[in-house]
Design an enzyme around this catalytic site. Sequence first.
Site, PDB file in Angstrom:
ATOM      1  CG  MET A 165      49.757 101.900  66.761  1.00 63.07           C
ATOM      2  SD  MET A 165      50.433 103.226  65.750  1.00 63.07           S
ATOM      3  CE  MET A 165      50.940 104.397  67.017  1.00 63.07           C
ATOM      4  N   GLY A 166      50.263  98.441  64.057  1.00 61.83           N
ATOM      5  CA  GLY A 166      51.113  97.271  64.243  1.00 61.83           C
ATOM      6  C   GLY A 166      52.572  97.687  64.203  1.00 61.83           C
ATOM      7  NE  ARG A 167      56.761  92.389  64.496  1.00 66.02           N
ATOM      8  CZ  ARG A 167      56.065  91.291  64.253  1.00 66.02           C
ATOM      9  NH1 ARG A 167      55.212  91.270  63.232  1.00 66.02           N
ATOM     10  NH2 ARG A 167      56.207  90.218  64.999  1.00 66.02           N
ATOM     11  CB  ILE A 168      54.750  98.836  59.315  1.00 61.56           C
ATOM     12  CG1 ILE A 168      55.515  97.565  58.956  1.00 61.56           C
ATOM     13  CG2 ILE A 168      55.083  99.949  58.330  1.00 61.56           C
ATOM     14  CD1 ILE A 168      55.127  96.956  57.617  1.00 61.56           C
ATOM     15  CB  THR A 249      53.657 102.095  52.814  1.00 63.76           C
ATOM     16  OG1 THR A 249      53.301 102.213  54.202  1.00 63.76           O
ATOM     17  CG2 THR A 249      54.280 103.394  52.337  1.00 63.76           C
ATOM     18  NE  ARG A 251      49.862  93.233  50.403  1.00 62.88           N
ATOM     19  CZ  ARG A 251      51.127  93.368  50.771  1.00 62.88           C
ATOM     20  NH1 ARG A 251      51.696  94.560  50.770  1.00 62.88           N
ATOM     21  NH2 ARG A 251      51.835  92.318  51.138  1.00 62.88           N
ATOM     22  CD  GLU A 280      51.392  96.818  43.783  1.00 56.37           C
ATOM     23  OE1 GLU A 280      52.311  95.968  43.676  1.00 56.37           O
ATOM     24  OE2 GLU A 280      51.220  97.486  44.807  1.00 56.37           O
ATOM     25  CG  HIS A 298      55.032  97.015  46.230  1.00 55.31           C
ATOM     26  ND1 HIS A 298      53.868  96.307  46.096  1.00 55.31           N
ATOM     27  CD2 HIS A 298      55.424  96.816  47.515  1.00 55.31           C
ATOM     28  CE1 HIS A 298      53.563  95.693  47.229  1.00 55.31           C
ATOM     29  NE2 HIS A 298      54.504  95.988  48.109  1.00 55.31           N
TER      30      HIS A 298
END
Length: 332
Positions: A165-168, A249, A251, A280, A298
């Site tokens: 639960m960070g910024r994104i 979304t 890694r 990737e 990506h």
Amino acid sequence: MTNGIDRRRLMKPRIIVTRRWPDAVEHILAERFDTTFNRGDAPLKPIELKAAFQAFDAILPTVSDSLPASLFPESDSRTRIIANYGVGFSHIDIDAARAQGIVVTNTPGVLTDCTADIALSLLLAVARRAGEGERQLRAGEWAGWCPTHMIGAKVTGKTIGIIGMGRIGKATAKRAHFGFDMDVVFYNRSKVDDEETRAMGARQLPTIEDVLAEADFVSLHCPGGAANRHLINAERLAAMKPGAFLINTARGDVVDQAALVAALESGKLAGAGLDVFDGEPVVPEGLTRLENVVLLPHLGSATEETRVAMGMKAVDNLTAFFDGKEVPDRVV
């Protein structure tokens, strides 16, 4: 004459940009620094990256450039700063950089909204079978509307589980809650209790397994790297609700892709939406042949505004460093 003076201090710092960046950013880099660009835009080989440490004052890599300890010189590196183009830095051996006294920076904040938008795009696309539907239509196989055609899962009113639960993570949860009336549960290593989470009525649960057991949709927003490699493994996929969906979304290495394929093939999971992959640009055939998976190359930060803003973050970090000022986005 510059007798007794280190001539390099009177010259522009020599930097290398490992991939093509937006033109506006490259123009500024060319003005401020002695810049070498990768005009071909093909990923540099390990031997080229290794040589860069001896030839340049700064290396500007992206997530497509792996910088393990083996590429760092044993001593006397010319490179003094690695200005990473992106938030994640698991592709850089931080301990090796620290041992060499090399500063590492990233570009946080500016890609939050666009990555959260992609997370919701994947969630909606896989739930409503949009990828399958478009493929069917383009192949000329659509026979027309009927009541039982391509039934998907309702999104509004369901529960979304956020891992990280960070910024994104917060931005994704906010879109889900206020846009689709979804309940929000989340796991985060540290306590999160602020106005944003309280406004959403988001509940922090003590373990990842608790989140997996409650969520209809699980969205991953945690860092990559060794500490979180295969954080979502066979056991945790089994702990998800039957018929749930997984969105990634963050890694690619956060998810055990073989275990995910097995969970999708068995029907344990209803579907997955993936913007990132382990190793990737290689994507396992097990994923590409499944209809209940939405796959994107990506694209999380892939808007003009965001990619330019990321580049300008790197410019600001480089400028501050070479001016002897505090670096805004220092990781090491």
